[in-house]
Motif scaffolding. Structure first.
Motif, mmCIF file in Angstrom:
data_model
loop_
_atom_site.group_PDB
_atom_site.id
_atom_site.type_symbol
_atom_site.label_atom_id
_atom_site.label_comp_id
_atom_site.label_asym_id
_atom_site.label_seq_id
_atom_site.Cartn_x
_atom_site.Cartn_y
_atom_site.Cartn_z
ATOM 1 N N ARG A 121 -33.015 53.403 63.776
ATOM 2 C CA ARG A 121 -31.696 53.274 63.139
ATOM 3 C C ARG A 121 -30.680 54.160 63.800
ATOM 4 O O ARG A 121 -29.873 54.846 63.508
ATOM 5 C CB ARG A 121 -31.551 53.813 61.592
ATOM 6 C CG ARG A 121 -32.617 52.891 60.443
ATOM 7 C CD ARG A 121 -31.591 51.627 60.043
ATOM 8 N NE ARG A 121 -31.182 50.835 60.842
ATOM 9 C CZ ARG A 121 -31.798 49.659 61.627
ATOM 10 N NH1 ARG A 121 -33.184 49.671 61.187
ATOM 11 N NH2 ARG A 121 -31.298 48.823 62.116
ATOM 12 N N LEU A 150 -22.719 45.216 66.925
ATOM 13 C CA LEU A 150 -22.159 44.044 65.896
ATOM 14 C C LEU A 150 -20.887 43.787 65.866
ATOM 15 O O LEU A 150 -20.318 42.559 66.194
ATOM 16 C CB LEU A 150 -22.815 44.445 64.582
ATOM 17 C CG LEU A 150 -22.536 43.498 63.603
ATOM 18 C CD1 LEU A 150 -23.556 42.092 63.597
ATOM 19 C CD2 LEU A 150 -22.710 43.893 62.067
ATOM 20 N N GLY A 155 -27.822 55.304 66.195
ATOM 21 C CA GLY A 155 -26.308 55.160 66.111
ATOM 22 C C GLY A 155 -25.676 54.349 67.082
ATOM 23 O O GLY A 155 -26.278 54.313 68.321
ATOM 24 N N ASP A 192 -21.784 49.218 66.215
ATOM 25 C CA ASP A 192 -20.643 48.714 67.420
ATOM 26 C C ASP A 192 -20.987 47.846 68.086
ATOM 27 O O ASP A 192 -20.016 46.868 68.464
ATOM 28 C CB ASP A 192 -20.467 49.999 68.501
ATOM 29 C CG ASP A 192 -20.367 51.553 67.397
ATOM 30 O OD1 ASP A 192 -20.753 52.479 67.550
ATOM 31 O OD2 ASP A 192 -19.510 51.298 66.815
ATOM 32 N N GLY A 247 -27.194 46.110 56.255
ATOM 33 C CA GLY A 247 -28.323 46.961 55.631
ATOM 34 C C GLY A 247 -29.381 46.197 55.830
ATOM 35 O O GLY A 247 -29.367 45.494 56.938
ATOM 36 N N LYS A 248 -30.609 46.243 55.157
ATOM 37 C CA LYS A 248 -31.921 45.663 55.408
ATOM 38 C C LYS A 248 -31.510 44.163 55.470
ATOM 39 O O LYS A 248 -32.218 43.594 56.372
ATOM 40 C CB LYS A 248 -32.729 46.056 54.264
ATOM 41 C CG LYS A 248 -34.151 45.806 54.448
ATOM 42 C CD LYS A 248 -35.016 46.363 53.487
ATOM 43 C CE LYS A 248 -36.538 45.887 53.423
ATOM 44 N NZ LYS A 248 -36.939 45.566 54.679
ATOM 45 N N ASP A 288 -28.422 41.746 56.034
ATOM 46 C CA ASP A 288 -26.892 41.724 56.191
ATOM 47 C C ASP A 288 -26.503 40.605 55.284
ATOM 48 O O ASP A 288 -26.691 39.460 55.233
ATOM 49 C CB ASP A 288 -26.430 41.412 57.627
ATOM 50 C CG ASP A 288 -26.575 42.481 58.513
ATOM 51 O OD1 ASP A 288 -26.690 42.387 59.822
ATOM 52 O OD2 ASP A 288 -26.869 43.797 58.060
HETATM 53 N N1 ATP Z 1 -32.388 49.250 56.580
HETATM 54 C C1 ATP Z 1 -32.003 48.403 57.637
HETATM 55 N N2 ATP Z 1 -33.232 47.895 58.239
HETATM 56 C C2 ATP Z 1 -32.998 46.686 59.098
HETATM 57 N N3 ATP Z 1 -31.923 46.594 59.650
HETATM 58 C C3 ATP Z 1 -30.852 47.445 59.417
HETATM 59 C C4 ATP Z 1 -30.844 48.234 58.107
HETATM 60 N N4 ATP Z 1 -29.615 48.987 58.294
HETATM 61 C C5 ATP Z 1 -28.990 48.265 59.085
HETATM 62 N N5 ATP Z 1 -29.491 47.295 59.778
HETATM 63 C C6 ATP Z 1 -29.023 46.498 61.019
HETATM 64 O O1 ATP Z 1 -28.564 47.471 61.839
HETATM 65 C C7 ATP Z 1 -26.867 47.186 62.157
HETATM 66 C C8 ATP Z 1 -26.222 48.216 62.117
HETATM 67 O O2 ATP Z 1 -26.081 48.708 60.802
HETATM 68 P P1 ATP Z 1 -25.732 50.311 60.582
HETATM 69 O O3 ATP Z 1 -25.835 50.705 59.084
HETATM 70 O O4 ATP Z 1 -26.563 51.245 61.526
HETATM 71 O O5 ATP Z 1 -24.240 50.368 60.996
HETATM 72 P P2 ATP Z 1 -23.308 51.532 61.473
HETATM 73 O O6 ATP Z 1 -23.614 52.787 60.594
HETATM 74 O O7 ATP Z 1 -21.841 50.883 61.494
HETATM 75 O O8 ATP Z 1 -23.665 51.651 63.117
HETATM 76 P P3 ATP Z 1 -22.954 52.615 64.093
HETATM 77 O O9 ATP Z 1 -23.793 53.806 64.406
HETATM 78 O O10 ATP Z 1 -22.627 51.780 65.277
HETATM 79 O O11 ATP Z 1 -21.726 52.898 63.524
HETATM 80 C C9 ATP Z 1 -26.816 46.055 60.893
HETATM 81 O O12 ATP Z 1 -26.109 44.952 61.226
HETATM 82 C C10 ATP Z 1 -28.246 45.595 60.401
HETATM 83 O O13 ATP Z 1 -28.521 44.485 61.310
#
Ligand code: ATP
Ligand code: NPW
Ligand code: MG
Length: 373
Positions: A289, A297, A291, A295, A267-268, A270
């Motif tokens: 944000r 991570l 997609g 992955d 999230g914003k 982690d």
């Molecule tokens: N609101 C946010 N503000 C800042 N950074 C964020 C925010 N949400 C996620 N992140 C960062 O982006 C990374 C990926 O989060 P995200 O929620 O996009 O994962 P996901 O949906 O599993 O991604 P994927 O599209 O690869 O499946 C997180 O580890 C975090 O560091």
């Protein structure tokens, strides 16, 4: 807001909604007071609205990242396997696997369906891609006995490799096909028997949320849910909706309820917990944000988790870090590096920043913290 010396009892009343990222500032500000370390940490804990602490991510990265030692041979820096890639998704497993290599693993494998394998092999010769998984649509004419045979064959194929891996990443682009997920659950059970760490992400979380026994009590399991995946996990395991008024308490309960697996709530900030305490990584990354960042991570956490475990045997671990669970250290390092690389990529590409741009900045971001030479 400053905390005066000896105001132990006052701390709880000060437990305001101070933003986590101010914790470092608060620790520094307390230096002006003759406050003992323990009291100082209590103050920060209370002031930050719960039992959580902004991780010293750079120190973790510097401590666990190995030097490029000329005496080491291929494979010693890490052998990672991503289990994912199906008719719908081929990007996610590629992102996870190539990120592991870009950070510093020596070998990165992908286990996926035959159709996905051709595509992922075309993305990069660096990856070792095994076309062994099957989806229902591809074996619709096969009877139950035949399906059992196919399932056994998939498992024995994977077994040939299992012991060699330092960490699995289960789920990026896995899809939700019942037959494929049943095979993957057997692979996970085997990995657990062999004490191979497992990072569970993407549709692997869909699988695990419906079969929590696959990871329950397995201390080498790391779950990396995004907003949707976390919501489903809390609903299933805690039987309630997500409560953003108690993020740390909820995460601690969730981890404990699943037998102290490590959870990285994306999230914003982690938030990371193995049920003992909550640590956060709030380094600003990028406002994009797109997609695929999750992955990156999951592949990164796999490498750092392995390196953190290696550190146990080496004397160079700093005292504060040596008491931290290697799975937690892996999450802190993976989250921080992703954010740094995302910030660097955004500097160059702004609105058009893509996951592939962020991947290209992983090496440079790690080099800035832990120079290879
Ligand atoms: N609101 C946010 N503000 C800042 N950074 C964020 C925010 N949400 C996620 N992140 C960062 O982006 C990374 C990926 O989060 P995200 O929620 O996009 O994962 P996901 O949906 O599993 O991604 P994927 O599209 O690869 O499946 C997180 O580890 C975090 O560091
Ligand atoms: N370039 C690539 O290849 C990328 C591939 N990616 C891969 O995609 C997979 C899903 O990841 P994601 O992040 O979209 O999952 P998530 O936020 O839970 O779902 C969002 C919403 O969509 C829906 N939904 C999802 N899957 C569904 C399904 N099979 N069938 C039906 N519904 C489905 C879901 O519905 P719900 O679960 O709420 O019922 C929710 O409302 C995962 O394996 C990931 O690795 C990503 O990493 C990005 C880059
Ligand atoms: Mg994801």
């Amino acid at each position: 807001m400053f905390v005066k010396h000896g105001m132990n009892s006052g701390f709880s009343s000060l437990a305001s909604s101070a933003v986590l990222r101010r914790q470092q500032f608060l620790i520094r500000s307390l230096k002006g007071y003759s406050v003992s370390d323990k009291i100082r940490m209590e103050a920060v804990k209370c002031l930050s609205g719960g039992a959580s602490l902004e991780a010293n991510a750079e120190s973790v990265l510097r401590t666990i990242t190995p030097s490029l030692d000329p005496t080491r041979h291929k494979g010693q820096a890490g052998k990672i396997a991503v289990i994912g890639g199906c008719r719908e998704y081929t990007g996610a497993p590629y992102f996870a696997a190539i990120s592991a290599l870009k950070i510093g693993a020596d070998l990165s494998h992908v286990f996926c369906t035959e159709g996905a394998a051709t595509v992922i092999k075309s993305y990069s010769p660096e990856l070792i891609v095994h076309p062994i998984l099957e989806e229902s649509y591809n074996i619709s004419g096969v009877n139950d006995e035949g399906k059992r045979d196919i399932s056994k064959k998939i498992l024995s194929e994977f077994d040939k490799w299992m012991e060699r891996f330092d960490c699995l990443v289960v789920g990026p682009g896995l899809g939700r096909d019942p037959f494929l997920l049943e095979c993957v659950s057997k692979i996970m059970t085997r990995a657990r028997q062999s004490n191979v760490p497992i990072v569970v992400d993407g549709d692997g979380l869909f699988l695990v949320t419906n079969s929590i026994e696959l990871v329950s009590g397995y201390r080498l399991a790391v779950l990396t849910p995004n907003v949707n995946e976390y919501k489903r996990l809390v609903q299933k395991v805690l039987g309630c909706d997500v409560n953003d008024q108690n993020t740390h308490g909820e995460l601690l309960s969730l981890s404990k309820q699943i037998g102290n697996v490590t959870i990285l709530r994306k999230g914003k900030s982690d938030l990371i917990s193995d049920g003992e305490k909550v640590q956060s990584v709030s380094i600003y990354g990028s406002p994009r944000r797109c997609g695929g960042q999750g992955d990156i991570l999951s592949g990164s956490v796999a490498v750092f988790l392995f390196w953190a475990r290696q550190c146990n045997s080496a004397a160079e671990r700093e005292s504060t870090i040596s008491r931290t669970n290697p799975t937690v250290l892996g999450c802190i390092a993976g989250s921080a590096l992703l954010r740094k690389a995302a910030a660097l990529a955004f500097e160059h590409k702004k609105r058009s920043t893509l996951t592939t741009d962020i991947i290209e900045h992983l090496g440079q971001s790690l080099e800035a913290i832990s120079p290879a030479s």
